[in-house]
Design a protein around this motif. Structure first.
Motif, PDB file in Angstrom:
ATOM      1  N   LEU A 274       0.802  -1.227   0.000  1.00 21.71           N
ATOM      2  CA  LEU A 274       0.000   0.000   0.000  1.00 21.71           C
ATOM      3  C   LEU A 274       0.834   1.276   0.000  1.00 21.71           C
ATOM      4  O   LEU A 274       0.537   2.225  -0.726  1.00 21.71           O
ATOM      5  CB  LEU A 274      -0.911   0.035   1.232  1.00 21.71           C
ATOM      6  N   LEU A 275       1.883   1.310   0.823  1.00 21.72           N
ATOM      7  CA  LEU A 275       2.697   2.529   0.915  1.00 21.72           C
ATOM      8  C   LEU A 275       3.366   2.819  -0.414  1.00 21.72           C
ATOM      9  O   LEU A 275       3.442   3.959  -0.867  1.00 21.72           O
ATOM     10  CB  LEU A 275       3.753   2.392   2.015  1.00 21.72           C
ATOM     11  N   GLU A 276       3.817   1.756  -1.039  1.00 21.80           N
ATOM     12  CA  GLU A 276       4.449   1.875  -2.353  1.00 21.80           C
ATOM     13  C   GLU A 276       3.473   2.484  -3.369  1.00 21.80           C
ATOM     14  O   GLU A 276       3.827   3.351  -4.163  1.00 21.80           O
ATOM     15  CB  GLU A 276       4.811   0.469  -2.816  1.00 21.80           C
ATOM     16  N   VAL A 277       2.234   2.002  -3.328  1.00 23.34           N
ATOM     17  CA  VAL A 277       1.218   2.510  -4.253  1.00 23.34           C
ATOM     18  C   VAL A 277       0.993   3.992  -4.013  1.00 23.34           C
ATOM     19  O   VAL A 277       0.974   4.798  -4.949  1.00 23.34           O
ATOM     20  CB  VAL A 277      -0.133   1.770  -4.043  1.00 23.34           C
ATOM     21  N   GLU A 278       0.868   4.350  -2.738  1.00 22.89           N
ATOM     22  CA  GLU A 278       0.603   5.756  -2.447  1.00 22.89           C
ATOM     23  C   GLU A 278       1.732   6.643  -2.948  1.00 22.89           C
ATOM     24  O   GLU A 278       1.493   7.717  -3.492  1.00 22.89           O
ATOM     25  CB  GLU A 278       0.316   5.939  -0.948  1.00 22.89           C
ATOM     26  N   ALA A 279       2.960   6.184  -2.795  1.00 21.87           N
ATOM     27  CA  ALA A 279       4.098   6.974  -3.269  1.00 21.87           C
ATOM     28  C   ALA A 279       4.090   7.051  -4.804  1.00 21.87           C
ATOM     29  O   ALA A 279       4.326   8.110  -5.394  1.00 21.87           O
ATOM     30  CB  ALA A 279       5.400   6.355  -2.781  1.00 21.87           C
TER      31      ALA A 279
END
Ligand code: ADP
Ligand code: MG
Length: 322
Positions: A274-279
């Motif tokens: 998820l964090l990767e996607v947000e970035a």
């Protein structure tokens, strides 16, 4: 007809040849192009008809823009780079000012993506426009079928805005002229293809598709293709200030779920990324997590964690040809 078929093609649809990968463009029996090494050809076609996909009286420039935009959206959903397109035009009459405006809208969008028109067909008949888009992608294209139970479901933009805009047009609503109304009309008439977003999510998304028939119906298709079920959290669905300023919550929800024509991307990603996607998507359009894929079949809508039957709640299926 003041202008014959060949005059129309020569004057309006023989755009300057500009792409180096076009070996042979408009004018021969077929076009010949070079694919970049290591890429696969990606092809899609969509037809829009007056009275079915856009109201009679829609400005010609908007029709031209939209005919290409809906096809670019299919390239976005595959994670592909659009490169070329062909155009099949059925026109009731050779109305030159209409054709000029149509071509202006079409080429406005095609030049944004450096696309070249490489062929087509021009016939007399009811107003109907088919665009075939051709693009390419490396080995990591996106498909509807890659979703896995546990994935988080994301949607880009604000689904439902296009349906709200179409409603303003169909009801000759005077609020169409307000700032909020103009924004919503624009979402219907000139959908923004999410090409850059589709390219970026290739590395993280398990599955992707574009939302053309309505979020609920399209999520159902993604689930069926992926062999999964889904939980859709109604309170997570994004709404925009223009929608909220003109319509009540019940209507907004029916458009968020059932309104077609948004051409946003629906994609699923593994929860641990998820964090990767947000970035990744931070510089693109807003993307909102709206639920999860689960084992099983079908889409269950939830409010406050509790299952709700949206079909019972005045849910507007927005039945229309597509
Ligand atoms: P054919 O007889 O080989 O099918 P046409 O006479 O229909 O060819 O068209 C002549 C050329 O003009 C072809 O290269 C075709 O791709 C192109 N063409 C026809 N209509 C359009 C259009 N609306 N936009 C772009 N190219 C077109
Ligand atoms: Mg021929």
């Amino acid at each position: 007809m003041a202008l014959g078929e060949f005059d129309i093609i020569a004057k309006y649809f023989t755009a300057a040849h500009h792409r180096e990968d076009v070996v042979l463009g408009v004018g021969d029996d077929a076009a010949v192009v070079d694919l970049p090494p290591g890429h696969k050809l990606v092809a899609a076609v969509d037809t829009i008809n007056e009275g079915v996909h856009f109201p009679a009286g829609t400005a010609a420039a908007d029709i031209g823009y939209r005919a290409l935009a809906v096809n670019l959206s299919d390239m976005a959903a595959m994670g592909a780079v659009p490169r070329w397109f062909t155009l099949s035009l059925s026109l009731p009459a050779a109305d030159e000012s209409w054709i000029r405006e149509f071509a202006a809208g079409l080429f406005e969008l095609s030049s944004e993506y450096d696309l070249e028109l490489i062929g087509g067909d021009t016939v007399q008949g009811p107003l109907s426009i088919s665009v075939q888009i051709l693009g390419s992608v490396e080995a990591d294209w996106l498909a509807r079928s890659g979703g896995r139970a546990g994935d988080v479901i994301f949607v880009s933009g604000v689904p439902g805005e296009a349906a709200a805009g179409l409603r303003l047009i169909m009801e000759h609503d005077a609020r169409a002229a307000t700032l909020a109304g103009r924004h919503l009309l624009g979402r219907f008439l000139r959908p923004e293809p999410r090409i850059a977003l589709g390219r970026k999510i290739r590395s993280v998304a398990h599955a992707a598709m574009d939302v053309s028939d309505g979020l609920l119906a399209d999520l159902g298709k993604l689930c069926a293709a992926s062999g999964c079920a889904a939980r859709l959290d109604l309170e997570a669905l994004p709404a925009s200030p223009p929608m909220k300023s003109l319509f009540d919550g019940t209507r907004i929800e029916s458009w968020q779920l059932g309104g077609g024509d948004d051409y946003e991307l629906l994609f699923t990603v593994p929860a641990e990324r998820l964090l990767e996607v947000e970035a990744l998507v931070a510089d693109e359009v807003r993307c909102t997590p709206i639920g999860r894929l689960l084992p099983g079949r079908g889409v269950q809508c939830c409010r406050g964690g509790e299952p709700v039957d949206v079909s019972a709640g005045g849910f507007d299926h927005f039945a229309r040809g597509s």
